[in-house]
Scaffold this motif. Structure first.
Motif, PDB file in Angstrom:
ATOM      1  N   TRP A   6       0.834  -1.204   0.000  1.00  0.00           N
ATOM      2  CA  TRP A   6       0.000   0.000   0.000  1.00  0.00           C
ATOM      3  C   TRP A   6       0.868   1.252   0.000  1.00  0.00           C
ATOM      4  O   TRP A   6       0.561   2.227  -0.691  1.00  0.00           O
ATOM      5  CB  TRP A   6      -0.932  -0.004   1.207  1.00  0.00           C
ATOM      6  CG  TRP A   6      -1.845   1.181   1.196  1.00  0.00           C
ATOM      7  CD1 TRP A   6      -2.990   1.338   0.478  1.00  0.00           C
ATOM      8  CD2 TRP A   6      -1.661   2.411   1.923  1.00  0.00           C
ATOM      9  NE1 TRP A   6      -3.540   2.588   0.706  1.00  0.00           N
ATOM     10  CE2 TRP A   6      -2.746   3.260   1.587  1.00  0.00           C
ATOM     11  CE3 TRP A   6      -0.700   2.870   2.821  1.00  0.00           C
ATOM     12  CZ2 TRP A   6      -2.886   4.538   2.120  1.00  0.00           C
ATOM     13  CZ3 TRP A   6      -0.840   4.140   3.354  1.00  0.00           C
ATOM     14  CH2 TRP A   6      -1.921   4.972   2.996  1.00  0.00           C
ATOM     15  N   CYS A   7       1.963   1.223   0.750  1.00  0.00           N
ATOM     16  CA  CYS A   7       2.837   2.391   0.794  1.00  0.00           C
ATOM     17  C   CYS A   7       3.463   2.649  -0.572  1.00  0.00           C
ATOM     18  O   CYS A   7       3.562   3.802  -1.016  1.00  0.00           O
ATOM     19  CB  CYS A   7       3.912   2.196   1.852  1.00  0.00           C
ATOM     20  SG  CYS A   7       3.284   2.286   3.551  1.00  0.00           S
ATOM     21  N   ALA A   8       3.878   1.587  -1.256  1.00  0.00           N
ATOM     22  CA  ALA A   8       4.512   1.754  -2.564  1.00  0.00           C
ATOM     23  C   ALA A   8       3.535   2.296  -3.595  1.00  0.00           C
ATOM     24  O   ALA A   8       3.909   3.117  -4.442  1.00  0.00           O
ATOM     25  CB  ALA A   8       5.082   0.414  -3.035  1.00  0.00           C
ATOM     26  N   ASP A  28       3.087   6.340   0.153  1.00  0.00           N
ATOM     27  CA  ASP A  28       4.253   7.227   0.088  1.00  0.00           C
ATOM     28  C   ASP A  28       3.900   8.553  -0.558  1.00  0.00           C
ATOM     29  O   ASP A  28       4.330   9.620  -0.098  1.00  0.00           O
ATOM     30  CB  ASP A  28       5.385   6.552  -0.682  1.00  0.00           C
ATOM     31  CG  ASP A  28       6.059   5.443   0.116  1.00  0.00           C
ATOM     32  OD1 ASP A  28       5.961   5.460   1.349  1.00  0.00           O
ATOM     33  OD2 ASP A  28       6.676   4.562  -0.516  1.00  0.00           O
ATOM     34  N   SER A  29       3.118   8.511  -1.626  1.00  0.00           N
ATOM     35  CA  SER A  29       2.762   9.742  -2.323  1.00  0.00           C
ATOM     36  C   SER A  29       1.830  10.614  -1.499  1.00  0.00           C
ATOM     37  O   SER A  29       1.738  11.823  -1.722  1.00  0.00           O
ATOM     38  CB  SER A  29       2.117   9.419  -3.678  1.00  0.00           C
ATOM     39  OG  SER A  29       0.900   8.707  -3.513  1.00  0.00           O
ATOM     40  N   ARG A  30       1.140  10.003  -0.542  1.00  0.00           N
ATOM     41  CA  ARG A  30       0.250  10.757   0.351  1.00  0.00           C
ATOM     42  C   ARG A  30       0.955  11.219   1.615  1.00  0.00           C
ATOM     43  O   ARG A  30       0.358  11.884   2.458  1.00  0.00           O
ATOM     44  CB  ARG A  30      -0.935   9.876   0.781  1.00  0.00           C
ATOM     45  CG  ARG A  30      -1.860   9.432  -0.329  1.00  0.00           C
ATOM     46  CD  ARG A  30      -2.991   8.631   0.281  1.00  0.00           C
ATOM     47  NE  ARG A  30      -3.899   8.081  -0.718  1.00  0.00           N
ATOM     48  CZ  ARG A  30      -4.979   7.377  -0.428  1.00  0.00           C
ATOM     49  NH1 ARG A  30      -5.290   7.134   0.842  1.00  0.00           N
ATOM     50  NH2 ARG A  30      -5.751   6.904  -1.390  1.00  0.00           N
ATOM     51  N   ASN A  31       2.224  10.841   1.759  1.00  0.00           N
ATOM     52  CA  ASN A  31       2.958  11.113   3.005  1.00  0.00           C
ATOM     53  C   ASN A  31       2.221  10.552   4.212  1.00  0.00           C
ATOM     54  O   ASN A  31       2.155  11.188   5.279  1.00  0.00           O
ATOM     55  CB  ASN A  31       3.204  12.616   3.182  1.00  0.00           C
ATOM     56  CG  ASN A  31       4.132  13.179   2.123  1.00  0.00           C
ATOM     57  OD1 ASN A  31       5.151  12.559   1.799  1.00  0.00           O
ATOM     58  ND2 ASN A  31       3.775  14.327   1.572  1.00  0.00           N
ATOM     59  N   SER A  32       1.690   9.354   4.057  1.00  0.00           N
ATOM     60  CA  SER A  32       0.936   8.734   5.141  1.00  0.00           C
ATOM     61  C   SER A  32       1.860   8.360   6.294  1.00  0.00           C
ATOM     62  O   SER A  32       2.949   7.793   6.072  1.00  0.00           O
ATOM     63  CB  SER A  32       0.231   7.463   4.641  1.00  0.00           C
ATOM     64  OG  SER A  32      -0.331   6.744   5.725  1.00  0.00           O
ATOM     65  N   PRO A  33       1.463   8.649   7.532  1.00  0.00           N
ATOM     66  CA  PRO A  33       2.278   8.252   8.683  1.00  0.00           C
ATOM     67  C   PRO A  33       2.447   6.737   8.784  1.00  0.00           C
ATOM     68  O   PRO A  33       3.385   6.264   9.424  1.00  0.00           O
ATOM     69  CB  PRO A  33       1.502   8.815   9.881  1.00  0.00           C
ATOM     70  CG  PRO A  33       0.107   9.031   9.383  1.00  0.00           C
ATOM     71  CD  PRO A  33       0.246   9.376   7.938  1.00  0.00           C
TER      72      PRO A  33
END
Length: 209
Positions: free
Chosen positions: A37-39, A43-48
């Motif tokens: 999900w981060c990839a 990452d593009s959302r700068n999710s914590p």
């Protein structure tokens, strides 16, 4: 012409059918592989959830009320909405409080449970599944058959059978493990619209950061 339009509208049915909270057949416990999900999005959302100091693996995407064919969503209910404290308390297994809020509104609202009870049941369901340690121990990205992920879950959860879990892929990556449960959280066979295993033999699987 107006009569024709009216007829077509009538055949199509209501644009937004209203589902009844608590009226469903079983649950789908969706576990999302956080590095995927981060990839793709995080990452593009700068999710914590994707911060370098986090070590999320299989996070709780949601506990979804399900029909034998299809699912309810965004149900009317009589409960108060969860507070910020309620959603923040779920971030340890869901990655972010925002996901906890979204899951309550879309899926929890159809469970017939209050937010507190829905979150408690979700945590219970999540805790009852062993997430394979071998997948957490990877130190590099690998490509593998999606079926190996299912086999790892079945090996570590001997109470499950192959018809009770499905592995999904997205963007040629391992995305989720979805486990079908009764309302009492006992394993059960998935419906035909859920048991659609990813058939990739070379799905990308990133390690926990």
């Amino acid at each position: 012409m107006l009569r024709l339009i009216a007829l077509l509208v009538g055949l199509a049915g209501p644009a937004h059918a209203q589902h009844t909270s608590g009226d469903f057949d079983y649950y789908v416990l969706a576990l999302s592989w956080s590095p995927t999900w981060c990839a793709i999005e995080g990452d593009s959302r700068n999710s914590p959830q994707c911060d370098d100091d986090k070590d999320f693996g299989w996070v709780l995407h949601g506990l979804w009320p399900q029909y034998e064919d299809g699912w309810p969503a965004d149900c009317r209910h009589s409960f108060r909405n969860p507070s910020r404290g309620d959603t923040a308390a779920m971030a340890d297994i869901m990655g972010t409080s925002g996901l906890a809020w979204h899951q309550w509104n879309k899926h929890g609202s159809c469970s017939g449970l209050s937010p507190d009870d829905y979150y408690a049941l979700s945590r219970e369901a999540y805790g009852a599944v062993t997430r394979p340690q071998i997948l957490r121990d990877l130190d590099r990205s690998v490509t593998l058959p999606a079926s190996l992920i299912e086999e790892a879950f079945l090996k570590d959860n001997t109470h499950l059978s192959a018809d009770q879990i499905t592995i999904t892929c997205r963007a040629n990556r391992i995305q989720e493990a979805r486990i079908c449960l009764t309302k009492d959280l006992e394993p059960r066979d998935c419906g035909g619209d859920v048991i659609r295993d990813c058939t990739l033999n070379d799905a990308l699987f990133d390690p926990i950061r």
